[in-house]
Design an enzyme around this catalytic site. Structure first.
Site, PDB file in Angstrom:
ATOM      1  N   TYR A 138       0.808  -1.223   0.000  1.00 40.13           N
ATOM      2  CA  TYR A 138       0.000   0.000   0.000  1.00 40.13           C
ATOM      3  C   TYR A 138       0.843   1.276   0.000  1.00 40.13           C
ATOM      4  O   TYR A 138       0.309   2.366  -0.194  1.00 40.13           O
ATOM      5  CB  TYR A 138      -0.942   0.013   1.208  1.00 40.13           C
ATOM      6  CG  TYR A 138      -1.991  -1.081   1.215  1.00 40.13           C
ATOM      7  CD1 TYR A 138      -2.207  -1.887   0.104  1.00 40.13           C
ATOM      8  CD2 TYR A 138      -2.772  -1.305   2.346  1.00 40.13           C
ATOM      9  CE1 TYR A 138      -3.161  -2.895   0.127  1.00 40.13           C
ATOM     10  CE2 TYR A 138      -3.732  -2.303   2.368  1.00 40.13           C
ATOM     11  CZ  TYR A 138      -3.922  -3.103   1.255  1.00 40.13           C
ATOM     12  OH  TYR A 138      -4.872  -4.091   1.277  1.00 40.13           O
ATOM     13  N   LYS A 193       5.189 -14.119   2.458  1.00 39.24           N
ATOM     14  CA  LYS A 193       5.308 -15.091   1.372  1.00 39.24           C
ATOM     15  C   LYS A 193       6.797 -15.155   1.013  1.00 39.24           C
ATOM     16  O   LYS A 193       7.204 -14.884  -0.135  1.00 39.24           O
ATOM     17  CB  LYS A 193       4.463 -14.660   0.160  1.00 39.24           C
ATOM     18  CG  LYS A 193       2.987 -14.924   0.320  1.00 39.24           C
ATOM     19  CD  LYS A 193       2.607 -16.382   0.398  1.00 39.24           C
ATOM     20  CE  LYS A 193       2.564 -17.039  -0.951  1.00 39.24           C
ATOM     21  NZ  LYS A 193       2.185 -18.489  -0.844  1.00 39.24           N
ATOM     22  N   ASP A 225      -1.019 -17.436   2.776  1.00 38.88           N
ATOM     23  CA  ASP A 225      -2.142 -18.289   2.361  1.00 38.88           C
ATOM     24  C   ASP A 225      -2.419 -19.361   3.418  1.00 38.88           C
ATOM     25  O   ASP A 225      -3.563 -19.600   3.809  1.00 38.88           O
ATOM     26  CB  ASP A 225      -1.891 -18.926   0.977  1.00 38.88           C
ATOM     27  CG  ASP A 225      -0.498 -19.533   0.829  1.00 38.88           C
ATOM     28  OD1 ASP A 225       0.362 -19.298   1.712  1.00 38.88           O
ATOM     29  OD2 ASP A 225      -0.258 -20.249  -0.165  1.00 38.88           O
ATOM     30  N   ASP A 249      -3.920  -6.481   6.512  1.00 37.29           N
ATOM     31  CA  ASP A 249      -5.263  -5.982   6.221  1.00 37.29           C
ATOM     32  C   ASP A 249      -6.209  -7.164   6.002  1.00 37.29           C
ATOM     33  O   ASP A 249      -7.294  -7.251   6.596  1.00 37.29           O
ATOM     34  CB  ASP A 249      -5.181  -5.104   4.959  1.00 37.29           C
ATOM     35  CG  ASP A 249      -6.469  -4.384   4.646  1.00 37.29           C
ATOM     36  OD1 ASP A 249      -7.366  -4.364   5.511  1.00 37.29           O
ATOM     37  OD2 ASP A 249      -6.585  -3.833   3.532  1.00 37.29           O
ATOM     38  N   ASP A 253      -9.320  -8.940   8.835  1.00 36.20           N
ATOM     39  CA  ASP A 253     -10.771  -9.099   8.590  1.00 36.20           C
ATOM     40  C   ASP A 253     -11.190 -10.551   8.841  1.00 36.20           C
ATOM     41  O   ASP A 253     -12.251 -10.819   9.417  1.00 36.20           O
ATOM     42  CB  ASP A 253     -11.137  -8.707   7.149  1.00 36.20           C
ATOM     43  CG  ASP A 253     -11.352  -7.203   7.006  1.00 36.20           C
ATOM     44  OD1 ASP A 253     -10.824  -6.452   7.849  1.00 36.20           O
ATOM     45  OD2 ASP A 253     -12.034  -6.781   6.054  1.00 36.20           O
TER      46      ASP A 253
HETATM   47  P1  ATP Z   1     -13.513  -0.534   4.433  1.00 33.59           P
HETATM   48  O1  ATP Z   1     -12.965  -1.126   3.176  1.00 33.59           O
HETATM   49  O2  ATP Z   1     -13.695   0.937   4.395  1.00 33.59           O
HETATM   50  O3  ATP Z   1     -12.811  -1.023   5.670  1.00 33.59           O
HETATM   51  P2  ATP Z   1     -15.582  -2.444   4.049  1.00 33.59           P
HETATM   52  O4  ATP Z   1     -15.951  -2.283   2.627  1.00 33.59           O
HETATM   53  O5  ATP Z   1     -14.646  -3.558   4.428  1.00 33.59           O
HETATM   54  O6  ATP Z   1     -14.995  -1.083   4.597  1.00 33.59           O
HETATM   55  P3  ATP Z   1     -17.520  -2.169   6.152  1.00 33.59           P
HETATM   56  O7  ATP Z   1     -17.941  -0.769   6.018  1.00 33.59           O
HETATM   57  O8  ATP Z   1     -16.655  -2.520   7.285  1.00 33.59           O
HETATM   58  O9  ATP Z   1     -16.913  -2.677   4.788  1.00 33.59           O
HETATM   59  O10 ATP Z   1     -18.816  -3.091   6.182  1.00 33.59           O
HETATM   60  C1  ATP Z   1     -18.791  -4.493   5.905  1.00 33.59           C
HETATM   61  C2  ATP Z   1     -20.051  -5.134   6.454  1.00 33.59           C
HETATM   62  O11 ATP Z   1     -19.962  -5.159   7.894  1.00 33.59           O
HETATM   63  C3  ATP Z   1     -21.316  -4.371   6.115  1.00 33.59           C
HETATM   64  O12 ATP Z   1     -22.358  -5.277   5.854  1.00 33.59           O
HETATM   65  C4  ATP Z   1     -21.605  -3.574   7.359  1.00 33.59           C
HETATM   66  O13 ATP Z   1     -22.972  -3.310   7.545  1.00 33.59           O
HETATM   67  C5  ATP Z   1     -21.052  -4.461   8.480  1.00 33.59           C
HETATM   68  N1  ATP Z   1     -20.549  -3.631   9.579  1.00 33.59           N
HETATM   69  C6  ATP Z   1     -19.394  -2.904   9.572  1.00 33.59           C
HETATM   70  N2  ATP Z   1     -19.265  -2.241  10.721  1.00 33.59           N
HETATM   71  C7  ATP Z   1     -20.332  -2.552  11.489  1.00 33.59           C
HETATM   72  C8  ATP Z   1     -20.770  -2.168  12.792  1.00 33.59           C
HETATM   73  N3  ATP Z   1     -20.048  -1.339  13.558  1.00 33.59           N
HETATM   74  N4  ATP Z   1     -21.920  -2.679  13.252  1.00 33.59           N
HETATM   75  C9  ATP Z   1     -22.654  -3.523  12.499  1.00 33.59           C
HETATM   76  N5  ATP Z   1     -22.299  -3.918  11.265  1.00 33.59           N
HETATM   77  C10 ATP Z   1     -21.159  -3.442  10.754  1.00 33.59           C
END
Ligand code: ATP
Length: 361
Positions: A138, A193, A225, A249, A253
């Site tokens: 990044y 990796k 992976d 990152d 998740d």
């Molecule tokens: P970014 O790339 O900006 O980190 P993202 O595209 O990964 O964001 P998020 O905005 O984190 O996505 O949302 C992913 C999913 O998780 C969505 O369905 C959202 O509604 C849910 N979500 C994210 N944060 C929360 C929260 N605090 N409470 C409930 N649901 C959430």
């Protein structure tokens, strides 16, 4: 102690709701005489109005104040001409310009939060991902090249200095923890990796060098992976994981999902002088403005802020306040009466916040 100034950026989507929740909980735990929350603008919505995602006065506040508290930034469709998202620029700029090199992402299964990994109950998953935050793939954001509409390149950058400091951060953190849930061993896992790219082999070799100063902490290696499998099959083996920016990152998740999702996963971005605290989630535009967001990630990030400030200011009372908030969150979740939507309940953002404030007594 003079009041601590917190540069507070609500941002976009659910950002304002979760930020207000964290401020309310902090004021309930610490009273009104400890913090000045200075609200400063920024994010994709602000960019639409002003052409600036991180206005100069916001950057100055973030640089000069004691800490940064942030909700979330980014709106779908608000993109630069090259297609990249405007909102991400807010925290990316803060990371690079304030040198917030260690992105700390705890992955901890709390009581009341059900893991999709059925074998694991509360306490069974408890590790921290340290994502290198200023280099890696990044680092070339905005500098990639698209040639003749045929070829695109971005460059992955790994430096000795950048790797050394983030590795040291990971080993120090492991030293301060109680080890992995499986065997109580203090362990730093290097996620890379190294089998494919020289840059990752270099990253690993620098981590090896740093490890020599920490004989009490085991060093362990996992390819990026393979670790996606291990984090599902044996998450209790992990204590601290250090990873290049993009890998960190991605796996954070995945880790968040194993302990209840993004809505419960905090994050801190820490440098030698500055630090920013925000939930691991994005702006969740699909649920924004409906009082449906879980405020837990931002509240737990705020407790990380309290601990960081406690260290910076030699003020143990702040760390104690952080412990009390963590205990209140744990109590509310364990009671099972007030549960946020994303954990299968029906509590609104404000109801979760009020329940935590009540538990704080
Ligand atoms: P970014 O790339 O900006 O980190 P993202 O595209 O990964 O964001 P998020 O905005 O984190 O996505 O949302 C992913 C999913 O998780 C969505 O369905 C959202 O509604 C849910 N979500 C994210 N944060 C929360 C929260 N605090 N409470 C409930 N649901 C959430």
């Amino acid at each position: 102690m003079p009041k601590l100034k917190i540069a507070t950026i609500e941002g976009d989507g659910i950002g304002p709701e979760v930020t207000q929740a964290a401020v309310k909980v902090l004021e309930t735990a610490c009273g009104h005489d400890i913090f000045d929350f200075e609200m400063v603008p920024g994010g994709a919505g602000h960019y639409q109005k002003s052409g600036q995602v991180l206005p100069d006065e916001t950057f100055t506040a973030c640089r000069d104040m004691d800490a940064i508290l942030h909700g979330a930034a980014g709106l779908p469709g608000v993109v630069y001409p090259d297609g990249t998202e405007v909102g991400n620029e807010l925290h990316l700029q803060l990371r690079f310009r304030l040198d917030l090199y260690a992105n700390v992402r705890p992955v901890k299964l709390l009581p009341g939060a059900v893991s999709p990994l059925r074998a694991f109950k509360d306490g069974g998953i408890d590790y921290v991902i340290i994502r290198e935050n200023t280099e890696g793939l990044y680092a070339s954001r905005g500098a990639g090249v698209v040639l003749r509409d045929e070829v695109a390149t971005d460059t992955l950058m790994v430096t000795r200095k950048g790797t050394e400091r983030v590795a040291r951060f990971a080993f120090e953190l492991s030293r301060a923890r109680a080890g992995a849930p499986l065997d109580g061993k203090r362990r730093v896992t290097v996620c890379d990796k190294a089998n494919i790219l020289r840059s990752y082999a270099f990253f690993r070799s620098i981590c090896d060098e740093v490890a020599r100063d920490y004989e009490d902490v085991e060093i362990d290696y996992a390819y990026a992976d393979a670790i996606t499998v291990h984090l599902l099959k044996r998450p209790d083996f992990y204590d601290v994981i250090v990873a290049e920016n993009m890998f960190g990152d991605i796996i954070s998740d995945l880790g968040a999902t194993t302990v209840g999702g993004m809505g419960i996963s905090p994050s801190a971005e820490i440098g030698d002088k500055h630090a920013l605290f925000q939930g691991a989630h994005g702006s969740a535009p699909d649920i924004a403005g409906q009082n449906l967001a879980s405020p837990l990630a931002t509240i737990l990030s705020a407790t990380m802020m309290l601990r960081w400030l406690a260290d910076q200011r030699s003020a143990p009372a702040l760390a104690e306040a952080g412990d009390r908030i963590d205990a209140a969150v744990t109590q509310v979740l364990a009671d099972g009466e007030t549960v946020p939507h994303d954990l299968g309940g029906s509590a609104k953002c404000t109801e979760m916040t009020d329940a935590i404030c009540r538990a704080l007594g």
